[in-house]
Design a protein around this motif. Structure first.
Motif, short mmCIF file in Angstrom:
data_model
loop_
_atom_site.label_atom_id
_atom_site.label_comp_id
_atom_site.label_asym_id
_atom_site.label_seq_id
_atom_site.Cartn_x
_atom_site.Cartn_y
_atom_site.Cartn_z
N LYS A 195 0.84 -1.20 0.00
CA LYS A 195 0.00 0.00 0.00
C LYS A 195 0.88 1.25 0.00
N PRO A 196 0.41 2.33 -0.61
CA PRO A 196 1.21 3.56 -0.68
C PRO A 196 1.56 4.15 0.69
N LEU A 197 0.76 3.88 1.69
CA LEU A 197 1.00 4.42 3.02
C LEU A 197 2.35 3.95 3.58
N PHE A 198 2.77 2.75 3.22
CA PHE A 198 4.00 2.18 3.76
C PHE A 198 5.23 2.47 2.89
N GLN A 199 5.08 3.19 1.80
CA GLN A 199 6.21 3.43 0.91
C GLN A 199 7.13 4.54 1.39
N ASP A 200 6.61 5.48 2.16
CA ASP A 200 7.42 6.63 2.57
C ASP A 200 7.78 6.61 4.05
N ILE A 201 7.77 5.44 4.66
CA ILE A 201 8.12 5.33 6.06
C ILE A 201 9.12 4.19 6.24
N SER A 202 10.03 4.35 7.17
CA SER A 202 10.99 3.29 7.49
C SER A 202 10.38 2.42 8.58
N TYR A 203 10.44 1.12 8.36
CA TYR A 203 9.84 0.21 9.33
C TYR A 203 10.64 -1.08 9.42
N GLN A 204 10.45 -1.76 10.55
CA GLN A 204 10.90 -3.13 10.73
C GLN A 204 9.75 -3.87 11.39
N LEU A 205 9.25 -4.89 10.71
CA LEU A 205 8.17 -5.71 11.23
C LEU A 205 8.71 -7.12 11.44
N ILE A 206 8.36 -7.72 12.56
CA ILE A 206 8.79 -9.08 12.87
C ILE A 206 7.53 -9.87 13.21
N LEU A 207 7.16 -10.80 12.33
CA LEU A 207 6.00 -11.65 12.54
C LEU A 207 6.47 -12.97 13.13
N THR A 208 5.99 -13.30 14.32
CA THR A 208 6.36 -14.53 14.99
C THR A 208 5.14 -15.44 15.05
N MET A 209 5.27 -16.63 14.49
CA MET A 209 4.19 -17.61 14.50
C MET A 209 4.24 -18.41 15.81
N ARG A 210 3.19 -19.13 16.09
CA ARG A 210 3.16 -19.97 17.30
C ARG A 210 4.24 -21.04 17.26
N SER A 211 4.59 -21.51 16.06
CA SER A 211 5.59 -22.56 15.92
C SER A 211 7.01 -22.03 16.13
N GLY A 212 7.16 -20.73 16.17
CA GLY A 212 8.48 -20.12 16.33
C GLY A 212 9.05 -19.60 15.02
N GLN A 213 8.39 -19.92 13.92
CA GLN A 213 8.84 -19.41 12.63
C GLN A 213 8.68 -17.89 12.61
N THR A 214 9.69 -17.21 12.10
CA THR A 214 9.73 -15.76 12.16
C THR A 214 9.98 -15.18 10.78
N TYR A 215 9.23 -14.14 10.44
CA TYR A 215 9.42 -13.39 9.19
C TYR A 215 9.83 -11.97 9.57
N VAL A 216 10.82 -11.44 8.89
CA VAL A 216 11.29 -10.09 9.17
C VAL A 216 11.11 -9.26 7.90
N TYR A 217 10.52 -8.07 8.04
CA TYR A 217 10.28 -7.15 6.94
C TYR A 217 10.98 -5.84 7.28
N ASN A 218 11.84 -5.39 6.39
CA ASN A 218 12.56 -4.12 6.59
C ASN A 218 12.34 -3.20 5.40
N HIS A 219 12.24 -1.95 5.67
CA HIS A 219 12.23 -0.93 4.62
C HIS A 219 12.77 0.35 5.23
N THR A 220 13.70 0.99 4.53
CA THR A 220 14.21 2.28 5.00
C THR A 220 14.14 3.27 3.85
N ARG A 221 13.97 4.51 4.20
CA ARG A 221 13.99 5.58 3.20
C ARG A 221 15.42 5.72 2.68
#
Length: 145
Positions: free
Chosen positions: A49-75
């Motif tokens: 989505k365009p809302l997330f294009q102009d912001i720096s973020y780090q998202l870490i999704l942790t599942m119950r099983s322990g599997q982890t996804y990391v999303y990074n974006h920086t300006r």
């Protein structure tokens, strides 16, 4: 009087950047509330989505099983996220769905979902972008001179 004008201008810019980070967080929270289980594909669709294009973020999704996804974006003119950082957010109740903490530079949050998944969020506030060639910034100084 001139100092007061520039101090209020600076304060207003900082407050607007903090409010923008809070708005992005609330949008993220609202969009993810509609899913029973959060998946990698759901997050990827959301981040397009365009809302997330102009912001720096780090998202870490942790599942119950322990599997982890990391999303990074920086300006472009910011330093990259070099490590995975789990935000420490103090919440009074461990069953709280979401809690966030504001600092001068970022918003840190943790979203707890019903199925045991967690999403850790770090949103950096936008830096001050002042166009000094615009008359509203130099006119008060020139009037004072």
């Amino acid at each position: 009087m001139l100092f007061l004008y520039y101090a209020m201008l600076f304060s207003t810019f900082l407050e607007n950047n903090v409010q923008h980070s809070q708005m992005v967080f609330q949008t993220l929270k609202y969009d993810l509330a509609g899913y029973d289980a959060i998946t990698n594909d759901n997050i990827n669709k959301l981040l397009l989505k365009p809302l997330f294009q102009d912001i720096s973020y780090q998202l870490i999704l942790t599942m119950r099983s322990g599997q982890t996804y990391v999303y990074n974006h920086t300006r472009p003119n910011e330093r990259k996220f070099t490590t995975v950082t789990f935000p420490t957010v103090d919440s009074q109740n461990s069953k709280t769905i979401s809690a966030y903490k504001l600092t001068n530079h970022n918003l840190m949050a943790t979203l707890n979902f019903q199925n045991g998944q967690k999403l850790h969020i770090i949103l950096r506030h936008q830096p001050l972008d002042i166009d000094w060639l615009s008359y509203q910034y130099w006119l008060p100084f020139m009037s004072a001179v």
